[in-house]
Design an enzyme around this catalytic site. Structure first.
Site, PDB file in Angstrom:
ATOM      1  N   GLY A 286       3.684 -11.329 -11.123  1.00 24.31           N
ATOM      2  CA  GLY A 286       3.603  -9.838 -10.557  1.00 24.31           C
ATOM      3  C   GLY A 286       4.713  -9.726  -9.671  1.00 24.31           C
TER       4      GLY A 286
ATOM      5  N   ASP B  36      -6.536 -18.618 -15.690  1.00 26.07           N
ATOM      6  CA  ASP B  36      -7.377 -17.600 -14.572  1.00 26.07           C
ATOM      7  C   ASP B  36      -7.838 -18.774 -13.421  1.00 26.07           C
ATOM      8  OD1 ASP B  36      -9.379 -16.295 -13.207  1.00 26.07           O
ATOM      9  OD2 ASP B  36     -10.469 -15.669 -15.047  1.00 26.07           O
TER      10      ASP B  36
ATOM     11  N   PHE C 194      -0.286 -15.673  -4.293  1.00 29.94           N
ATOM     12  CA  PHE C 194      -0.237 -14.170  -4.211  1.00 29.94           C
ATOM     13  C   PHE C 194      -1.337 -13.646  -5.251  1.00 29.94           C
ATOM     14  CE2 PHE C 194       4.252 -15.354  -4.105  1.00 29.94           C
ATOM     15  CZ  PHE C 194       4.586 -14.551  -2.839  1.00 29.94           C
TER      16      PHE C 194
ATOM     17  N   SER D 241      -2.759  -8.419   4.117  1.00 28.29           N
ATOM     18  CA  SER D 241      -2.610  -6.903   3.934  1.00 28.29           C
ATOM     19  C   SER D 241      -2.978  -6.632   5.122  1.00 28.29           C
ATOM     20  CB  SER D 241      -3.405  -6.551   2.890  1.00 28.29           C
ATOM     21  OG  SER D 241      -3.390  -5.014   3.014  1.00 28.29           O
TER      22      SER D 241
ATOM     23  N   TYR E 178     -11.599  -4.092  -1.504  1.00 30.66           N
ATOM     24  CA  TYR E 178     -10.055  -4.861  -1.662  1.00 30.66           C
ATOM     25  C   TYR E 178      -9.888  -5.312  -0.296  1.00 30.66           C
ATOM     26  CZ  TYR E 178      -5.366  -5.846  -1.188  1.00 30.66           C
ATOM     27  OH  TYR E 178      -4.368  -6.432  -1.133  1.00 30.66           O
TER      28      TYR E 178
ATOM     29  N   LYS F 213      -9.447  -9.261   1.664  1.00 27.62           N
ATOM     30  CA  LYS F 213      -8.555  -9.893   2.344  1.00 27.62           C
ATOM     31  C   LYS F 213      -8.871 -10.433   3.732  1.00 27.62           C
ATOM     32  CE  LYS F 213      -5.387  -9.425  -0.480  1.00 27.62           C
ATOM     33  NZ  LYS F 213      -4.620 -10.811  -1.289  1.00 27.62           N
TER      34      LYS F 213
ATOM     35  N   TYR G  77       1.279  -8.337   4.813  1.00 27.09           N
ATOM     36  CA  TYR G  77       2.277  -7.143   4.376  1.00 27.09           C
ATOM     37  C   TYR G  77       1.658  -5.924   4.805  1.00 27.09           C
ATOM     38  CZ  TYR G  77       2.420 -10.962   0.668  1.00 27.09           C
ATOM     39  OH  TYR G  77       2.400 -12.087   0.410  1.00 27.09           O
TER      40      TYR G  77
ATOM     41  N   ASN H  86       3.622  -2.013   3.739  1.00 24.54           N
ATOM     42  CA  ASN H  86       3.852  -1.228   2.413  1.00 24.54           C
ATOM     43  C   ASN H  86       5.039  -1.832   1.611  1.00 24.54           C
ATOM     44  OD1 ASN H  86       1.932   0.388   3.987  1.00 24.54           O
ATOM     45  ND2 ASN H  86       2.139   1.607   2.188  1.00 24.54           N
TER      46      ASN H  86
ATOM     47  N   ARG I 145       3.437   5.265   7.451  1.00 27.64           N
ATOM     48  CA  ARG I 145       3.523   3.892   7.152  1.00 27.64           C
ATOM     49  C   ARG I 145       4.619   2.931   7.416  1.00 27.64           C
ATOM     50  NH1 ARG I 145      -0.607   5.724   6.640  1.00 27.64           N
ATOM     51  NH2 ARG I 145      -2.191   5.921   4.633  1.00 27.64           N
TER      52      ARG I 145
HETATM   53  P1  NAD Z   1       0.565  -7.638  -8.715  1.00 27.08           P
HETATM   54  O1  NAD Z   1      -0.572  -7.181  -9.244  1.00 27.08           O
HETATM   55  O2  NAD Z   1       1.639  -7.144  -9.261  1.00 27.08           O
HETATM   56  O3  NAD Z   1       0.699  -9.156  -8.864  1.00 27.08           O
HETATM   57  C1  NAD Z   1      -0.467 -10.080  -8.750  1.00 27.08           C
HETATM   58  C2  NAD Z   1      -0.606 -10.934 -10.141  1.00 27.08           C
HETATM   59  O4  NAD Z   1      -1.889 -11.750  -9.985  1.00 27.08           O
HETATM   60  C3  NAD Z   1      -0.579 -10.329 -11.407  1.00 27.08           C
HETATM   61  O5  NAD Z   1       0.487 -10.758 -12.230  1.00 27.08           O
HETATM   62  C4  NAD Z   1      -2.108 -10.750 -11.884  1.00 27.08           C
HETATM   63  O6  NAD Z   1      -2.080 -10.814 -13.307  1.00 27.08           O
HETATM   64  C5  NAD Z   1      -2.298 -11.933 -11.389  1.00 27.08           C
HETATM   65  N1  NAD Z   1      -3.662 -12.409 -11.275  1.00 27.08           N
HETATM   66  C6  NAD Z   1      -4.704 -11.844 -10.520  1.00 27.08           C
HETATM   67  N2  NAD Z   1      -5.887 -12.303 -10.796  1.00 27.08           N
HETATM   68  C7  NAD Z   1      -5.624 -13.370 -11.177  1.00 27.08           C
HETATM   69  C8  NAD Z   1      -6.413 -14.597 -11.397  1.00 27.08           C
HETATM   70  N3  NAD Z   1      -7.657 -14.547 -11.397  1.00 27.08           N
HETATM   71  N4  NAD Z   1      -5.869 -15.660 -11.940  1.00 27.08           N
HETATM   72  C9  NAD Z   1      -4.461 -15.694 -12.343  1.00 27.08           C
HETATM   73  N5  NAD Z   1      -3.602 -14.720 -11.946  1.00 27.08           N
HETATM   74  C10 NAD Z   1      -4.236 -13.537 -11.500  1.00 27.08           C
HETATM   75  O7  NAD Z   1       0.216  -7.610  -7.086  1.00 27.08           O
HETATM   76  P2  NAD Z   1       1.640  -7.732  -6.001  1.00 27.08           P
HETATM   77  O8  NAD Z   1       1.993  -6.341  -5.415  1.00 27.08           O
HETATM   78  O9  NAD Z   1       2.660  -8.631  -6.401  1.00 27.08           O
HETATM   79  O10 NAD Z   1       0.439  -8.284  -5.167  1.00 27.08           O
HETATM   80  C11 NAD Z   1       0.538  -9.775  -4.642  1.00 27.08           C
HETATM   81  C12 NAD Z   1      -0.247  -9.986  -3.655  1.00 27.08           C
HETATM   82  O11 NAD Z   1      -0.021  -9.252  -2.364  1.00 27.08           O
HETATM   83  C13 NAD Z   1      -1.686  -9.674  -3.904  1.00 27.08           C
HETATM   84  O12 NAD Z   1      -2.332 -10.821  -3.241  1.00 27.08           O
HETATM   85  C14 NAD Z   1      -2.066  -8.473  -2.901  1.00 27.08           C
HETATM   86  O13 NAD Z   1      -3.198  -8.345  -2.688  1.00 27.08           O
HETATM   87  C15 NAD Z   1      -1.064  -8.527  -1.837  1.00 27.08           C
HETATM   88  N6  NAD Z   1      -0.669  -7.431  -1.138  1.00 27.08           N
HETATM   89  C16 NAD Z   1       0.135  -6.577  -1.979  1.00 27.08           C
HETATM   90  C17 NAD Z   1       0.717  -5.385  -1.431  1.00 27.08           C
HETATM   91  C18 NAD Z   1       1.352  -4.234  -2.286  1.00 27.08           C
HETATM   92  O14 NAD Z   1       1.356  -2.912  -1.815  1.00 27.08           O
HETATM   93  N7  NAD Z   1       1.793  -4.503  -3.187  1.00 27.08           N
HETATM   94  C19 NAD Z   1       0.510  -5.183   0.056  1.00 27.08           C
HETATM   95  C20 NAD Z   1      -0.189  -5.976   0.525  1.00 27.08           C
HETATM   96  C21 NAD Z   1      -0.745  -7.224  -0.008  1.00 27.08           C
HETATM   97  C1  WQD Z   2       1.154   5.670   1.187  1.00 25.44           C
HETATM   98  C2  WQD Z   2       1.228   6.941   1.691  1.00 25.44           C
HETATM   99  C3  WQD Z   2      -0.584   8.393   0.975  1.00 25.44           C
HETATM  100  C4  WQD Z   2       0.678   8.597  -3.400  1.00 25.44           C
HETATM  101  C5  WQD Z   2      -1.966   0.896   0.004  1.00 25.44           C
HETATM  102  C6  WQD Z   2      -3.230  -0.273   0.186  1.00 25.44           C
HETATM  103  C7  WQD Z   2      -2.813  -1.150   1.153  1.00 25.44           C
HETATM  104  C8  WQD Z   2      -1.735  -1.833   0.603  1.00 25.44           C
HETATM  105  C9  WQD Z   2      -0.678  -0.954   0.320  1.00 25.44           C
HETATM  106  C10 WQD Z   2      -2.398  -3.690  -0.253  1.00 25.44           C
HETATM  107  C11 WQD Z   2      -0.162   7.598   2.215  1.00 25.44           C
HETATM  108  C12 WQD Z   2       0.532   8.826   0.421  1.00 25.44           C
HETATM  109  C13 WQD Z   2       0.686   8.183  -1.847  1.00 25.44           C
HETATM  110  C14 WQD Z   2       0.664   9.798  -3.810  1.00 25.44           C
HETATM  111  C15 WQD Z   2       0.661  10.508  -1.316  1.00 25.44           C
HETATM  112  N1  WQD Z   2      -2.061  -2.674  -0.369  1.00 25.44           N
HETATM  113  N2  WQD Z   2       0.785   9.352  -0.725  1.00 25.44           N
HETATM  114  N3  WQD Z   2       0.904  10.807  -2.750  1.00 25.44           N
HETATM  115  O1  WQD Z   2      -2.239   3.801   1.098  1.00 25.44           O
HETATM  116  O2  WQD Z   2      -0.703   3.003   2.689  1.00 25.44           O
HETATM  117  O3  WQD Z   2      -1.733   1.347   1.227  1.00 25.44           O
HETATM  118  O4  WQD Z   2      -0.939  -0.103  -0.466  1.00 25.44           O
HETATM  119  O5  WQD Z   2      -2.840  -4.705   0.330  1.00 25.44           O
HETATM  120  O6  WQD Z   2      -3.917  -2.072   1.145  1.00 25.44           O
HETATM  121  O7  WQD Z   2      -4.306   0.835   0.706  1.00 25.44           O
HETATM  122  O8  WQD Z   2      -0.113   2.993   0.277  1.00 25.44           O
HETATM  123  O9  WQD Z   2       1.523   3.842  -1.279  1.00 25.44           O
HETATM  124  O10 WQD Z   2      -0.805   4.289  -1.634  1.00 25.44           O
HETATM  125  O11 WQD Z   2       0.398   5.503   0.342  1.00 25.44           O
HETATM  126  O12 WQD Z   2       1.093  11.360  -0.397  1.00 25.44           O
HETATM  127  O13 WQD Z   2       0.754  10.200  -4.834  1.00 25.44           O
HETATM  128  O14 WQD Z   2       1.631   7.928   0.819  1.00 25.44           O
HETATM  129  O15 WQD Z   2      -1.347   9.226   1.473  1.00 25.44           O
HETATM  130  O16 WQD Z   2      -0.083   8.286   3.324  1.00 25.44           O
HETATM  131  P1  WQD Z   2      -1.449   2.807   1.466  1.00 25.44           P
HETATM  132  P2  WQD Z   2       0.089   4.040  -0.697  1.00 25.44           P
END
Ligand code: NAD
Ligand code: WQD
Length: 342
Positions: free
Chosen positions: A10, A58, A81, A125, A150, A154, A177, A179, A231
């Site tokens: 991912g 899985d 992750f 998150s 979701y 977390k 994390y 954004n 953000r």
């Molecule tokens: P991503 O979807 O790119 O990667 C997650 C990976 O986990 C995927 O490749 C998916 O195939 C794998 N996966 C999911 N469920 C699984 C399972 N049951 N068994 C094996 N593999 C599984 O997501 P990402 O953006 O890399 O996020 C990584 C982590 O960070 C996640 O836990 C996410 O909740 C957290 N996070 C992400 C963000 C963000 O904005 N990207 C923000 C805060 C927290």
């Molecule tokens: C950012 C800003 C939108 C799309 C999400 C999850 C959070 C975390 C990070 C995992 C906001 C605005 C967006 C668009 C827009 N993930 N926006 N037009 O909502 O802060 O957080 O990702 O843990 O849990 O909720 O991120 O990138 O969706 O939005 O105006 O087409 O951009 O309204 O203000 P968000 P986001």
């Protein structure tokens, strides 16, 4: 030193693997590819020269997960992750999210306990803070009501690890994390959203490249400096490096308790319109966007106090908003070029 990374195919997992390898760690990955392909592993190999083995397992299947740990008893830690992360999907399918994100976590902790794996790092998150108004948020800010299933996975994941840590010797770190955006500067790995992206930066780059006709700015009448939401965007390589540092901190036994929490943000709030302007500046592309209604569930503003991570992990985010946008754009362009050359 070998590390087991779950979700290594991912977005954030792949960037972290690159940083771990650059700091001398060996890595094995477990990823079922439920939300990815193995494409980013090829990019990792091009960047680092190392081929990463991925177990296509899985993590909700305890037997298969156990077999991976059995084969890798010599790991010094697990960075977890793997999870589903799409907020609207979690609202539509809460049980899918509770099952996937929590069963996988419990299975991993069972294996960590049985195989006495000393160190554990968990992807949390900023969504655990809910609709907080105390800005910037510190780790001690009380967690608000989760705004989606979701976010609740977390919050619950953090609690499961905290409860587990009270009665086990495993040393854990929860990384919250803000954004994460951008891509590796090589443009060989980056974010690969499946289908229509929900997040701002992939929406910007996909609109700019022509995959989407236009994008909507969700809300322009908030009580912020330009009316759009604020953000704390943070470069994915800065996030990646915090994992390497967190693991090293545990290996060096510098932790003060066996479950510590760190915010990972830059500390700077950026509005949606400022992010768009930064993108337009570095790309030279005029973005086709419209000011639209608010998106339900959006918090008005959130950004981090990152003092803990700076002081304890020695971590410092190095990338500003323009370079976040530049690397995201280079990645989007590289995806287009790949399609055109095929
Ligand atoms: P991503 O979807 O790119 O990667 C997650 C990976 O986990 C995927 O490749 C998916 O195939 C794998 N996966 C999911 N469920 C699984 C399972 N049951 N068994 C094996 N593999 C599984 O997501 P990402 O953006 O890399 O996020 C990584 C982590 O960070 C996640 O836990 C996410 O909740 C957290 N996070 C992400 C963000 C963000 O904005 N990207 C923000 C805060 C927290
Ligand atoms: C950012 C800003 C939108 C799309 C999400 C999850 C959070 C975390 C990070 C995992 C906001 C605005 C967006 C668009 C827009 N993930 N926006 N037009 O909502 O802060 O957080 O990702 O843990 O849990 O909720 O991120 O990138 O969706 O939005 O105006 O087409 O951009 O309204 O203000 P968000 P986001």
């Amino acid at each position: 030193m070998k590390v087991l990374v779950t979700g290594g195919c991912g977005y954030i997992g792949a960037h972290t693997i690159v940083d771990l390898i650059n700091h001398g760690f060996d890595v094995v990955s477990v990823d079922s590819n439920i939300r990815s392909t193995t494409q980013l592993l090829d990019g990792i190999e091009k960047i680092t020269g190392k081929k990463i083995h991925n177990y296509k397992v899985d993590l909700c299947n305890l037997e298969d997960t156990h077999a991976v740990f059995h084969e890798n008893r010599d790991i010094c830690g697990v960075i977890h992750f793997a999870a589903l992360k799409t907020v609207p999907e979690s609202v539509a399918e809460p049980l899918l999210y509770f099952h996937n994100n929590l069963t996988s976590l419990v299975n991993i902790l069972k294996c960590i306990q049985e195989f006495k794996i000393p160190n554990f790092v968990f992807s949390s998150s900023c969504s655990v803070y809910g609709n907080t108004t105390a800005l910037p948020v510190v780790e001690e800010t009380p967690l608000g009501e989760a705004q989606s299933p979701y976010a609740r996975t977390k919050q619950m994941g953090e609690q499961i690890i905290q409860d587990y840590s009270r009665v086990n010797d495993t040393q854990s770190i929860l990384l919250r994390y803000f954004n994460p955006v951008g891509a590796h500067p090589s443009a060989l790995i980056g974010e690969l959203p499946l289908g229509k992206p929900d997040n701002l930066v992939p929406m910007i780059t996909q609109t700019a490249i022509g995959k989407r006709p236009k994008m909507i700015v969700f809300g322009h009448d908030y009580d912020t400096r330009d009316g759009s939401c604020i953000r704390d965007y943070i470069h994915v390589m800065d996030i990646a490096n915090a994992h390497t540092r967190a693991l090293q901190y545990l290996l060096d036994k510098k932790n003060g308790s066996n479950c510590e929490v760190f915010n990972l943000g830059t500390g700077n709030g950026v509005t949606v319109l400022e992010a768009i302007r930064a993108f337009e500046k570095i790309s030279g592309v005029k973005l086709n966007y419209e000011l639209g209604p608010r998106r339900p569930g959006d918090v008005i503003a959130i950004y981090a106090n990152n003092t803990h991570a700076r002081e304890k992990l020695g971590w410092e985010p190095k990338t500003g908003i323009e370079d976040m946008m530049r690397t995201a754009w280079q990645w989007e362009v590289s995806l287009r070029d790949k399609v055109l050359s095929n």
